[in-house]
Design a protein around this motif. Structure first.
Motif, PDB file in Angstrom:
ATOM      1  N   LEU A  46       0.827  -1.206   0.000  1.00  0.00           N
ATOM      2  CA  LEU A  46       0.000   0.000   0.000  1.00  0.00           C
ATOM      3  C   LEU A  46       0.864   1.260   0.000  1.00  0.00           C
ATOM      4  O   LEU A  46       0.602   2.222  -0.742  1.00  0.00           O
ATOM      5  N   ARG A  47       1.905   1.265   0.784  1.00  0.00           N
ATOM      6  CA  ARG A  47       2.826   2.415   0.829  1.00  0.00           C
ATOM      7  C   ARG A  47       3.451   2.665  -0.546  1.00  0.00           C
ATOM      8  O   ARG A  47       3.491   3.806  -1.030  1.00  0.00           O
ATOM      9  N   MET A  48       3.907   1.606  -1.196  1.00  0.00           N
ATOM     10  CA  MET A  48       4.533   1.758  -2.508  1.00  0.00           C
ATOM     11  C   MET A  48       3.530   2.252  -3.549  1.00  0.00           C
ATOM     12  O   MET A  48       3.870   3.070  -4.405  1.00  0.00           O
ATOM     13  N   GLN A  49       2.297   1.766  -3.481  1.00  0.00           N
ATOM     14  CA  GLN A  49       1.265   2.228  -4.411  1.00  0.00           C
ATOM     15  C   GLN A  49       0.954   3.706  -4.172  1.00  0.00           C
ATOM     16  O   GLN A  49       0.771   4.461  -5.126  1.00  0.00           O
ATOM     17  N   LEU A  50       0.899   4.110  -2.936  1.00  0.00           N
ATOM     18  CA  LEU A  50       0.659   5.519  -2.617  1.00  0.00           C
ATOM     19  C   LEU A  50       1.786   6.411  -3.142  1.00  0.00           C
ATOM     20  O   LEU A  50       1.544   7.539  -3.578  1.00  0.00           O
ATOM     21  N   HIS A  51       3.012   5.915  -3.140  1.00  0.00           N
ATOM     22  CA  HIS A  51       4.148   6.702  -3.629  1.00  0.00           C
ATOM     23  C   HIS A  51       4.058   6.941  -5.133  1.00  0.00           C
ATOM     24  O   HIS A  51       4.684   7.863  -5.648  1.00  0.00           O
ATOM     25  N   ARG A  52       3.300   6.127  -5.850  1.00  0.00           N
ATOM     26  CA  ARG A  52       3.121   6.326  -7.292  1.00  0.00           C
ATOM     27  C   ARG A  52       2.205   7.510  -7.599  1.00  0.00           C
ATOM     28  O   ARG A  52       2.212   8.008  -8.714  1.00  0.00           O
ATOM     29  N   ASP A  53       1.417   7.928  -6.640  1.00  0.00           N
ATOM     30  CA  ASP A  53       0.467   9.024  -6.830  1.00  0.00           C
ATOM     31  C   ASP A  53       1.212  10.353  -6.710  1.00  0.00           C
ATOM     32  O   ASP A  53       1.814  10.648  -5.676  1.00  0.00           O
ATOM     33  N   PRO A  54       1.165  11.194  -7.752  1.00  0.00           N
ATOM     34  CA  PRO A  54       1.899  12.473  -7.683  1.00  0.00           C
ATOM     35  C   PRO A  54       1.330  13.449  -6.642  1.00  0.00           C
ATOM     36  O   PRO A  54       2.021  14.383  -6.246  1.00  0.00           O
ATOM     37  N   ASN A  55       0.092  13.234  -6.198  1.00  0.00           N
ATOM     38  CA  ASN A  55      -0.510  14.115  -5.191  1.00  0.00           C
ATOM     39  C   ASN A  55      -0.151  13.717  -3.764  1.00  0.00           C
ATOM     40  O   ASN A  55      -0.520  14.412  -2.821  1.00  0.00           O
ATOM     41  N   VAL A  56       0.541  12.611  -3.583  1.00  0.00           N
ATOM     42  CA  VAL A  56       0.920  12.154  -2.246  1.00  0.00           C
ATOM     43  C   VAL A  56       2.307  12.693  -1.905  1.00  0.00           C
ATOM     44  O   VAL A  56       3.281  12.417  -2.607  1.00  0.00           O
ATOM     45  N   LEU A  57       2.371  13.463  -0.850  1.00  0.00           N
ATOM     46  CA  LEU A  57       3.646  14.017  -0.390  1.00  0.00           C
ATOM     47  C   LEU A  57       4.373  13.045   0.525  1.00  0.00           C
ATOM     48  O   LEU A  57       5.604  12.987   0.541  1.00  0.00           O
ATOM     49  N   PHE A  58       3.624  12.311   1.337  1.00  0.00           N
ATOM     50  CA  PHE A  58       4.207  11.348   2.271  1.00  0.00           C
ATOM     51  C   PHE A  58       3.264  10.169   2.423  1.00  0.00           C
ATOM     52  O   PHE A  58       2.052  10.344   2.512  1.00  0.00           O
ATOM     53  N   ALA A  59       3.823   8.973   2.452  1.00  0.00           N
ATOM     54  CA  ALA A  59       3.058   7.765   2.744  1.00  0.00           C
ATOM     55  C   ALA A  59       3.980   6.823   3.497  1.00  0.00           C
ATOM     56  O   ALA A  59       5.100   6.552   3.068  1.00  0.00           O
ATOM     57  N   GLY A  60       3.530   6.353   4.628  1.00  0.00           N
ATOM     58  CA  GLY A  60       4.307   5.424   5.431  1.00  0.00           C
ATOM     59  C   GLY A  60       3.376   4.598   6.296  1.00  0.00           C
ATOM     60  O   GLY A  60       2.186   4.886   6.406  1.00  0.00           O
ATOM     61  N   TYR A  61       3.917   3.545   6.860  1.00  0.00           N
ATOM     62  CA  TYR A  61       3.108   2.706   7.740  1.00  0.00           C
ATOM     63  C   TYR A  61       3.976   2.221   8.886  1.00  0.00           C
ATOM     64  O   TYR A  61       5.206   2.269   8.813  1.00  0.00           O
ATOM     65  N   LYS A  62       3.313   1.764   9.943  1.00  0.00           N
ATOM     66  CA  LYS A  62       4.044   1.172  11.061  1.00  0.00           C
ATOM     67  C   LYS A  62       3.169   0.113  11.714  1.00  0.00           C
ATOM     68  O   LYS A  62       1.939   0.149  11.607  1.00  0.00           O
ATOM     69  N   LEU A  63       3.809  -0.828  12.350  1.00  0.00           N
ATOM     70  CA  LEU A  63       3.141  -1.803  13.197  1.00  0.00           C
ATOM     71  C   LEU A  63       3.366  -1.335  14.625  1.00  0.00           C
ATOM     72  O   LEU A  63       4.509  -1.299  15.076  1.00  0.00           O
ATOM     73  N   PRO A  64       2.295  -0.986  15.341  1.00  0.00           N
ATOM     74  CA  PRO A  64       2.489  -0.449  16.690  1.00  0.00           C
ATOM     75  C   PRO A  64       3.145  -1.439  17.651  1.00  0.00           C
ATOM     76  O   PRO A  64       3.921  -1.039  18.500  1.00  0.00           O
ATOM     77  N   HIS A  65       2.842  -2.735  17.492  1.00  0.00           N
ATOM     78  CA  HIS A  65       3.381  -3.755  18.388  1.00  0.00           C
ATOM     79  C   HIS A  65       3.330  -5.097  17.672  1.00  0.00           C
ATOM     80  O   HIS A  65       2.362  -5.378  16.972  1.00  0.00           O
ATOM     81  N   PRO A  66       4.347  -5.955  17.847  1.00  0.00           N
ATOM     82  CA  PRO A  66       4.369  -7.238  17.130  1.00  0.00           C
ATOM     83  C   PRO A  66       3.200  -8.179  17.466  1.00  0.00           C
ATOM     84  O   PRO A  66       2.829  -9.012  16.659  1.00  0.00           O
ATOM     85  N   LEU A  67       2.611  -8.035  18.630  1.00  0.00           N
ATOM     86  CA  LEU A  67       1.502  -8.918  19.005  1.00  0.00           C
ATOM     87  C   LEU A  67       0.136  -8.281  18.768  1.00  0.00           C
ATOM     88  O   LEU A  67      -0.892  -8.891  19.032  1.00  0.00           O
TER      89      LEU A  67
END
Length: 116
Positions: A46-67
């Motif tokens: 999803l992050r990589m697909q968002l980076h293809r959009d010229p209107n997206v300035l920032f796209a990132g994701y995180k996992l808050p906790h492994p469990l």
């Protein structure tokens, strides 16, 4: 051990939304999407697909906790778009790409099975 059962990683509990949206109050055109029961696989695609959009300035994701089986996707867009539009467009584009990949794979499998 202390880890939950494996099936719990992918089954969304009753009454829980798969995706929730939270607008950022400090930055214009920024928001966070919490996607339940997903991990790095979906987050990175999803992050990589968002980076293809010229209107997206920032796209990132995180996992808050492994469990805790959820990811938080953060999107910041230009004034020509909104985070919700960018997210929906990325999901629709990925859906089309995966449909195409599935069709191409099935066509090749059909060719292969005819040869033998």
């Amino acid at each position: 051990m202390n880890a939950p059962d494996r099936y719990e990683r992918f089954v969304v509990p009753e009454g829980t939304k798969k995706v929730s949206y939270e607008r950022d109050t400090k930055i214009m055109n920024a928001a966070s999407f919490t996607v339940e029961r997903e991990d790095h696989t979906i987050g990175n695609i999803l992050r990589m697909q968002l980076h293809r959009d010229p209107n997206v300035l920032f796209a990132g994701y995180k996992l808050p906790h492994p469990l805790k089986y959820k990811i938080i996707v953060r999107i910041h867009t230009t004034s020509q778009s909104s985070p919700m539009q960018a997210y929906n467009q990325a999901i629709n584009d990925l859906d089309r790409e995966l449909d195409h990949l599935k069709s191409a794979f099935e066509a090749e499998m059909l060719k292969f099975s005819r040869d033998y």
